[in-house]
Write an enzyme that holds these catalytic residues in place. Structure first.
Site, short mmCIF file in Angstrom:
data_model
loop_
_atom_site.label_atom_id
_atom_site.label_comp_id
_atom_site.label_asym_id
_atom_site.label_seq_id
_atom_site.Cartn_x
_atom_site.Cartn_y
_atom_site.Cartn_z
N SER A 1 0.79 -1.23 0.00
CA SER A 1 0.00 0.00 0.00
C SER A 1 0.82 1.28 0.00
O SER A 1 0.37 2.30 -0.48
CB SER A 1 -0.93 0.02 1.21
OG SER A 1 -1.82 -1.07 1.14
N THR A 2 2.02 1.25 0.56
CA THR A 2 2.78 2.49 0.67
C THR A 2 4.19 2.30 0.16
O THR A 2 4.71 1.19 0.06
CB THR A 2 2.86 2.95 2.15
OG1 THR A 2 3.56 1.96 2.91
CG2 THR A 2 1.49 3.17 2.75
#
Length: 183
Positions: free
Chosen positions: A9-10
């Site tokens: 996600s990041t």
């Protein structure tokens, strides 16, 4: 052919562990993304789905890497099914459409999703029917009020051209033609 999909996600997270597991599972191609699962546009996933062929298997380490919601998962599995390919999750052995049990589970999920869509359509139609019974008008608002339609009809019957009448009311000539049809 096995095609692996890895997602984090990041930017601070790494894809290394997922990539290693997918390679150990026999994936010949890997598609990797650093993007939120909630993102509607996931280019690498779309690229993978477009390259998926009959008898290929899309492999993920966990289903949450593939989709954030049941509806998104069902959308992806529907595309996979249409291409006559398979889906395999390394962490969720029940989500393996290359096995009879996995196919059955995904079929049940698809059936539940179809049932849910049918219920939503049914409720929507019931709501529309109730609103119509209360006199709620659907569709686009009329360009002309009933008294304006009557005046438009009178002007045309008096010999004014359709274009001139349309200009008078600031509408398209097709609107005036529709007034003439509905008396």
């Amino acid at each position: 052919m096995k095609l692996g999909y890895a997602r984090v996600s990041t930017e601070g997270q790494t894809l290394d562990q997922q990539a290693q597991r997918l390679e150990q599972a026999g994936c010949e191609m890997l598609f990797e993304e650093k993007i939120s699962g909630a993102a509607l546009n996931r280019p690498e996933l779309e690229k993978l789905l477009s390259q998926l062929r009959k008898d290929d298997v899309l492999v993920v380490t966990r289903l949450d890497r593939l989709a954030r919601s049941t509806s998104e998962l069902l959308r992806v599995t529907e595309i996979i099914n249409e291409k006559q390919a398979g889906l395999q999750s390394l962490e969720e052995p029940w989500a393996d459409t290359t096995t009879p049990a996995g196919k059955m589970i995904m079929t049940v999920f698809s059936g539940i999703a179809e049932f849910e869509r049918t219920l939503i359509l049914s409720r929507t139609q019931e709501g529309r029917d109730a609103a119509m019974a209360r006199g709620v008008a659907f569709g686009r608002p009329q360009k002309l009020r009933p008294e304006q339609k009557e005046i438009a009809r009178d002007l045309v019957h008096q010999g004014k051209s359709i274009s001139a009448v349309a200009r008078t009311f600031g509408v398209h000539p097709a609107t005036i033609y529709r007034c003439l049809e509905k008396k």
